[in-house]
Write a protein that holds these residues in place. Structure first.
Motif, mmCIF file in Angstrom:
data_model
loop_
_atom_site.group_PDB
_atom_site.id
_atom_site.type_symbol
_atom_site.label_atom_id
_atom_site.label_comp_id
_atom_site.label_asym_id
_atom_site.label_seq_id
_atom_site.Cartn_x
_atom_site.Cartn_y
_atom_site.Cartn_z
ATOM 1 N N HIS A 124 0.865 -1.179 0.000
ATOM 2 C CA HIS A 124 0.000 0.000 0.000
ATOM 3 C C HIS A 124 0.898 1.224 0.000
ATOM 4 C CE1 HIS A 124 -2.572 -3.205 1.532
ATOM 5 N NE2 HIS A 124 -3.519 -2.564 0.865
ATOM 6 N N ALA A 125 0.494 2.239 -0.764
ATOM 7 C CA ALA A 125 1.322 3.439 -0.882
ATOM 8 C C ALA A 125 0.448 4.662 -1.105
ATOM 9 C CB ALA A 125 2.302 3.289 -2.037
ATOM 10 N N ASN A 126 0.932 5.804 -0.634
ATOM 11 C CA ASN A 126 0.299 7.086 -0.931
ATOM 12 C C ASN A 126 0.839 7.601 -2.247
ATOM 13 O OD1 ASN A 126 -1.217 7.320 1.421
ATOM 14 N ND2 ASN A 126 0.448 8.318 2.525
ATOM 15 N N ILE A 127 -0.010 8.242 -3.012
ATOM 16 C CA ILE A 127 0.435 8.860 -4.257
ATOM 17 C C ILE A 127 0.708 10.335 -3.977
ATOM 18 C CG2 ILE A 127 -1.877 9.421 -5.108
ATOM 19 C CD1 ILE A 127 -0.780 8.358 -7.891
ATOM 20 N N ASN A 128 1.762 10.880 -4.580
ATOM 21 C CA ASN A 128 2.094 12.280 -4.325
ATOM 22 C C ASN A 128 1.444 13.196 -5.366
ATOM 23 O OD1 ASN A 128 3.747 12.350 -6.648
ATOM 24 N ND2 ASN A 128 5.639 12.103 -5.486
ATOM 25 N N VAL A 129 1.725 14.492 -5.279
ATOM 26 C CA VAL A 129 1.091 15.466 -6.172
ATOM 27 C C VAL A 129 1.492 15.283 -7.635
ATOM 28 C CG1 VAL A 129 0.704 17.236 -4.413
ATOM 29 C CG2 VAL A 129 2.848 17.214 -5.678
ATOM 30 N N LYS A 130 2.618 14.631 -7.880
ATOM 31 C CA LYS A 130 3.063 14.384 -9.255
ATOM 32 C C LYS A 130 2.540 13.052 -9.799
ATOM 33 C CE LYS A 130 7.402 16.912 -8.773
ATOM 34 N NZ LYS A 130 8.865 16.781 -8.805
ATOM 35 N N GLY A 131 1.721 12.375 -9.005
ATOM 36 C CA GLY A 131 1.185 11.089 -9.445
ATOM 37 C C GLY A 131 2.170 9.944 -9.259
ATOM 38 N N GLN A 132 3.122 10.121 -8.365
ATOM 39 C CA GLN A 132 4.164 9.115 -8.142
ATOM 40 C C GLN A 132 3.953 8.387 -6.822
ATOM 41 O OE1 GLN A 132 7.315 12.039 -8.212
ATOM 42 N NE2 GLN A 132 8.030 11.280 -10.184
ATOM 43 N N LEU A 133 4.465 7.175 -6.805
ATOM 44 C CA LEU A 133 4.530 6.414 -5.564
ATOM 45 C C LEU A 133 5.833 5.618 -5.585
ATOM 46 C CD1 LEU A 133 3.742 3.168 -6.190
ATOM 47 C CD2 LEU A 133 1.527 4.207 -6.510
ATOM 48 N N VAL A 134 6.185 5.065 -4.456
ATOM 49 C CA VAL A 134 7.456 4.349 -4.329
ATOM 50 C C VAL A 134 7.209 2.861 -4.136
ATOM 51 C CG1 VAL A 134 9.542 4.080 -2.918
ATOM 52 C CG2 VAL A 134 8.599 6.359 -3.323
ATOM 53 N N ILE A 135 7.891 2.050 -4.936
ATOM 54 C CA ILE A 135 7.913 0.606 -4.678
ATOM 55 C C ILE A 135 8.905 0.428 -3.528
ATOM 56 C CG2 ILE A 135 8.551 -1.669 -5.559
ATOM 57 C CD1 ILE A 135 7.671 -0.754 -8.324
ATOM 58 N N PRO A 136 8.470 -0.183 -2.428
ATOM 59 C CA PRO A 136 9.343 -0.286 -1.255
ATOM 60 C C PRO A 136 10.709 -0.912 -1.576
ATOM 61 C CG PRO A 136 7.115 -0.977 -0.712
ATOM 62 C CD PRO A 136 7.162 -0.805 -2.202
ATOM 63 N N LYS A 137 11.716 -0.407 -0.895
ATOM 64 C CA LYS A 137 13.090 -0.842 -1.129
ATOM 65 C C LYS A 137 13.238 -2.357 -0.980
ATOM 66 C CE LYS A 137 17.840 0.063 0.161
ATOM 67 N NZ LYS A 137 18.753 0.814 1.026
ATOM 68 N N LYS A 138 12.638 -2.927 0.038
ATOM 69 C CA LYS A 138 12.771 -4.373 0.266
ATOM 70 C C LYS A 138 12.187 -5.156 -0.908
ATOM 71 C CE LYS A 138 14.563 -6.024 3.225
ATOM 72 N NZ LYS A 138 15.976 -6.432 3.258
ATOM 73 N N ASP A 139 11.042 -4.719 -1.436
ATOM 74 C CA ASP A 139 10.461 -5.384 -2.602
ATOM 75 C C ASP A 139 11.382 -5.254 -3.818
ATOM 76 O OD1 ASP A 139 8.110 -6.287 -1.328
ATOM 77 O OD2 ASP A 139 7.131 -4.353 -1.638
ATOM 78 N N ARG A 140 11.964 -4.074 -4.014
ATOM 79 C CA ARG A 140 12.901 -3.879 -5.135
ATOM 80 C C ARG A 140 14.114 -4.783 -4.990
ATOM 81 N NH1 ARG A 140 12.402 1.594 -3.623
ATOM 82 N NH2 ARG A 140 14.658 1.765 -3.441
ATOM 83 N N GLU A 141 14.614 -4.900 -3.776
ATOM 84 C CA GLU A 141 15.786 -5.754 -3.535
ATOM 85 C C GLU A 141 15.457 -7.218 -3.802
ATOM 86 O OE1 GLU A 141 16.889 -4.870 0.495
ATOM 87 O OE2 GLU A 141 17.974 -3.044 -0.055
ATOM 88 N N VAL A 142 14.332 -7.695 -3.278
ATOM 89 C CA VAL A 142 13.940 -9.099 -3.457
ATOM 90 C C VAL A 142 13.781 -9.440 -4.934
ATOM 91 C CG1 VAL A 142 12.055 -10.741 -3.080
ATOM 92 C CG2 VAL A 142 12.906 -9.381 -1.167
ATOM 93 N N LEU A 143 13.182 -8.533 -5.698
ATOM 94 C CA LEU A 143 12.938 -8.784 -7.117
ATOM 95 C C LEU A 143 14.124 -8.393 -8.010
ATOM 96 C CD1 LEU A 143 9.252 -7.498 -7.293
ATOM 97 C CD2 LEU A 143 10.038 -9.884 -7.224
ATOM 98 N N GLY A 144 15.120 -7.727 -7.429
ATOM 99 C CA GLY A 144 16.283 -7.298 -8.216
ATOM 100 C C GLY A 144 15.967 -6.140 -9.144
ATOM 101 N N LEU A 145 14.997 -5.309 -8.761
ATOM 102 C CA LEU A 145 14.607 -4.186 -9.607
ATOM 103 C C LEU A 145 15.585 -3.030 -9.468
ATOM 104 C CD1 LEU A 145 10.759 -4.118 -8.944
ATOM 105 C CD2 LEU A 145 11.956 -5.019 -10.951
ATOM 106 N N GLU A 146 15.874 -2.418 -10.611
ATOM 107 C CA GLU A 146 16.797 -1.287 -10.649
ATOM 108 C C GLU A 146 16.204 -0.184 -11.506
ATOM 109 O OE1 GLU A 146 19.989 -3.423 -12.485
ATOM 110 O OE2 GLU A 146 20.972 -3.801 -10.564
ATOM 111 N N ARG A 147 16.795 0.983 -11.411
ATOM 112 C CA ARG A 147 16.382 2.133 -12.220
ATOM 113 C C ARG A 147 16.277 1.725 -13.692
ATOM 114 N NH1 ARG A 147 17.733 8.072 -11.772
ATOM 115 N NH2 ARG A 147 17.232 8.840 -13.838
ATOM 116 N N ASP A 148 15.260 2.189 -14.369
ATOM 117 C CA ASP A 148 14.973 1.963 -15.793
ATOM 118 C C ASP A 148 14.353 0.602 -16.093
ATOM 119 O OD1 ASP A 148 15.784 4.521 -16.586
ATOM 120 O OD2 ASP A 148 17.861 3.879 -16.861
ATOM 121 N N ASP A 149 14.243 -0.294 -15.109
ATOM 122 C CA ASP A 149 13.528 -1.546 -15.362
ATOM 123 C C ASP A 149 12.056 -1.216 -15.593
ATOM 124 O OD1 ASP A 149 15.835 -3.025 -15.039
ATOM 125 O OD2 ASP A 149 15.344 -3.725 -13.025
#
Length: 144
Positions: free
Chosen positions: A11-36
């Motif tokens: 669950h995440a809040n969306i900001n004024v630019k329409g953005q949200l953050v994929i949690p760091k732990k989820d990115r690490e587990v999946l091996g996600l990096e910038r531009d993926d």
């Protein structure tokens, strides 16, 4: 009976630019990096007693930017009535590594776009660029 689960759910809040953050732990587990490229289902939800009710959902393919930021397209935000600070439920259902999606030439061009896509050049540099270019045409001037 087979049960399918998303790769990640948060669950995440969306900001004024329409953005949200994929949690760091989820990115690490999946091996996600910038531009993926990440495939997600975004749900607008409301709490009803002790249960969550899904009000609307959308399938979105987005590019991961720095610090895990993704932008929900404006059309989706309007259609689902998503405003700043709306709490969304996000399901990561797929991802594609940037390096696997693009050729070496494509990576070079995108790197140039993301850094400094312009520079002042000399006539010699222009000639070299034109010689190695594969996207040009030739023409001749006819006198009438």
């Amino acid at each position: 009976m087979e049960t399918k689960e998303p790769l990640a759910k948060f669950h995440a809040n969306i900001n004024v630019k329409g953005q949200l953050v994929i949690p760091k732990k989820d990115r690490e587990v999946l091996g996600l990096e910038r531009d993926d490229v990440v495939e997600i289902i975004v749900r607008t939800i409301e709490r009803e007693d002790s249960r969550l009710r899904i009000l609307g959902s959308a399938y979105v393919v987005v590019k991961l930017s720095s610090r895990g930021l993704i932008t929900i397209p404006e059309e989706i935000r309007k259609a689902l009535n998503i405003t700043p600070n709306t709490v969304l439920e996000v399901l990561v259902i797929g991802f594609h590594k940037f390096n696997e999606l693009i050729t070496e030439k494509g990576k070079t061009v995108l790197t140039q776009l993301n850094s400094r896509p312009f520079r002042i050049i000399t006539p010699d540099e222009e000639e070299k660029l034109l010689k190695k270019s594969t996207a040009y045409y030739s023409y001749s001037i006819s006198e009438s």
